[in-house]
Design a protein around this motif. Sequence first.
Motif, mmCIF file in Angstrom:
data_model
loop_
_atom_site.group_PDB
_atom_site.id
_atom_site.type_symbol
_atom_site.label_atom_id
_atom_site.label_comp_id
_atom_site.label_asym_id
_atom_site.label_seq_id
_atom_site.Cartn_x
_atom_site.Cartn_y
_atom_site.Cartn_z
ATOM 1 N N ALA A 47 0.766 -1.275 0.099
ATOM 2 C CA ALA A 47 -0.007 0.002 -0.060
ATOM 3 C C ALA A 47 1.087 1.273 0.074
ATOM 4 O O ALA A 47 0.559 2.051 -0.905
ATOM 5 N N VAL A 151 -5.204 -4.025 -0.698
ATOM 6 C CA VAL A 151 -4.034 -4.725 -1.326
ATOM 7 C C VAL A 151 -4.592 -6.038 -1.782
ATOM 8 O O VAL A 151 -5.381 -6.786 -0.797
ATOM 9 N N ILE A 156 -2.510 -3.532 -5.930
ATOM 10 C CA ILE A 156 -3.868 -2.770 -5.143
ATOM 11 C C ILE A 156 -5.138 -3.092 -6.015
ATOM 12 O O ILE A 156 -5.021 -3.165 -7.228
#
Length: 170
Positions: A47, A151, A156
Amino acid sequence: MTDSRPVRARRTLLAGGLGSAALFAMQARAGADAVSGNTPRHVRKVADRAMDRFDHGWRTGAWDPFLAMLTEHFSFWFPEGAWRGRHEGERGRRAIEEWARFHAENGNRVTGTRRSVAPLGGARVLYEYDTRGSSPSTEGYLNWETVIVEVRGDRIAALHEYWGNVPPTS
C-alpha cells in the motif's frame, strides 16, 4: 489405593500452561508480522509503495508507475466530477486510468502532505492528506483527503478517495 487427583490436576495445569505458552508464542510471531491489529506488514508495504507512486503521479503527471500496480479488476471510488461514484471490475480499472490520463494531460498537479497512515485490518490501509494545488490549473485547490487502498498480492485492488472542505461552524 492412592488419590491420583493431585497428579491429574498438576498434569492438567502443566498441559494448560504449555498450551497457553504455545498460544502466546504463536500470537507474538503473528504480531511480529502485523503492523496494527490484523494488518500484515506485506499489506502496508504494498500500500505504501502504491501511494508513493500515487503521490508521484500527482506531482509529475507520470501515472504509469502507479497504474502498473492495479489489479485487472479494480474498485475506484471518487467523490465528484465525471468519475463520481463507485466503479467496479474492468470498468473500475478503465475509470481510474481515464481519471489519471485526464489529470496528466491537463497539467493538473497537486502536492499532498501525508498526515497519517492507519492500517484498517486485513488488506486495507487508510491514508490522510492535506493537499494543495501546485500548477496553474490547480492553484486554488486546498483540501483534506482520505484514501483507502486495498491490497491483493503485490498490487492494489481498490482506491477509494473521500474529501471535502467543511467550513467552520462558528
